[in-house]
Design an enzyme around this catalytic site. Sequence first.
Site, PDB file in Angstrom:
ATOM      1  N   ARG A  46       9.008   0.224 -61.868  1.00 26.45           N
ATOM      2  CA  ARG A  46       8.361  -1.089 -61.733  1.00 26.45           C
ATOM      3  C   ARG A  46       9.284  -2.152 -62.322  1.00 26.45           C
ATOM      4  NH1 ARG A  46       4.724  -2.115 -65.490  1.00 26.45           N
ATOM      5  NH2 ARG A  46       3.514  -0.233 -65.075  1.00 26.45           N
ATOM      6  N   TYR A  98       3.775 -24.588 -46.667  1.00 27.07           N
ATOM      7  CA  TYR A  98       3.438 -23.295 -46.059  1.00 27.07           C
ATOM      8  C   TYR A  98       1.982 -22.950 -46.419  1.00 27.07           C
ATOM      9  CZ  TYR A  98       3.285 -18.278 -45.322  1.00 27.07           C
ATOM     10  OH  TYR A  98       2.919 -17.024 -44.934  1.00 27.07           O
ATOM     11  N   ASP A 170      11.568 -23.848 -52.272  1.00 29.91           N
ATOM     12  CA  ASP A 170      11.334 -22.771 -51.309  1.00 29.91           C
ATOM     13  C   ASP A 170      12.368 -22.972 -50.197  1.00 29.91           C
ATOM     14  OD1 ASP A 170      10.528 -21.157 -49.201  1.00 29.91           O
ATOM     15  OD2 ASP A 170       8.389 -21.440 -49.570  1.00 29.91           O
ATOM     16  N   LYS A 195      11.997 -13.484 -43.930  1.00 26.87           N
ATOM     17  CA  LYS A 195      12.413 -14.348 -42.829  1.00 26.87           C
ATOM     18  C   LYS A 195      13.919 -14.222 -42.573  1.00 26.87           C
ATOM     19  CE  LYS A 195       8.089 -15.335 -43.321  1.00 26.87           C
ATOM     20  NZ  LYS A 195       7.597 -16.478 -44.081  1.00 26.87           N
TER      21      LYS A 195
END
Length: 378
Positions: A46, A98, A170, A195
Amino acid sequence: MKFNTKAIHAGQKPEETTGAVMPPVFQTSTYAQKAPNDNQGYDYARVGNPTRTALEKMIAGLENADECACFSSGVGAIDAVIKTLRPGDHVISTNDLYGGTYRLFTQVFEPYGIEFTFVDMTRTEEIEKAVKKNTKLIWIETPTNPLLRIIDIKAAAKIAHKAGALSVVDNTFASPYLQQPLELGADAVMHSTTKYLGGHSDVIGGAVATSNKELMEKLRFQVKTSGAVPGPMDCYLTLRGIKTLHVRVERSVQNAKKIAAFLQDHPKVESLYYPGLKSHPQHELAKKQMSDFGAMVSFSLKDDSVEAASAFMSNTKIFTLAESLGGVESLISHPASMTHGSIPKAVREKAGLMDSLIRLSVGIEDAEDLISDLKQAF
Ligand SMILES: *Cc1c(COP(=O)(O)O)cnc(C)c1O
């Protein structure tokens, strides 16, 4: 190193035991220790994984950041950034955001006592006006989704610093190939690596890159504590995608320009949104802060109705009707009902997001075929 070389080599070295040129997929949850806390830099997956480390070093290299932390999704990355704040802190962001980010801000963090103000950030004075004593973060998304407005990163970062706040960009829509926010003064860059970075529509992921040590420490704490971590195979796929980022984005942008030119003259098109057009309200700013104009193109129809947009989108044969963007294949989507469906209609329309708005993510097929496809869909 220049960008294209970095996209192949940044932070990468052959694996030490075998010389494997690509990092192995370290499919393990834990690591053997010689004695308690005597390990080789990894104790539990993790917290860290060598395949993830290879990806983090790559993205840090591409964004000219000292470090990067990767997450299981773009919203996981945003979630980690906002969790570095405390109840009572204030965030300024854009009203053309977004949809998933807007939902996270307003439906998860607002109830926990973090304050958000959404303004038209293309108007720098609006950002300045929104600053309050408790402003701790300016969240910048540019080009914006889906209207492809351009926000002045340098100006917004300056306002943030004057206010003693951080600025985070972003950079999903531009990709580091076209826009380098840290060079413009931003404190951190966030990506949905789903993306352009991944680029093949086969993996979900997120990242935050920064040279701000204090922020990175808090993000690493989030990685360990909230645990939105990517699996090693996902990291491998993203890293593999990145190696062709520059080639893919360059071709996508070439195609997008041709498509924008086609749409500009089309009698059924009402408004066309592409930062590369001279008529785009922030064209000059886009020219200044981006090395090219991107491969996202949005347009609305003269017949401004959901029905007209739906009919058009059902007619395309190469453009696939789907959410997401930035892959090698061209996609078409309807923001009002898909990505931005969670934003109330009144809020949407106030921001200019009309019912017939159609968004294209232009891929790397032949431009002639893409244009013929749109032609027959009209
Ligand atoms: C897709 C996207 C996100 C969210 O990323 P996921 O990987 O889907 O969680 C955030 N910002 C922008 C601009 C996006 O396009």
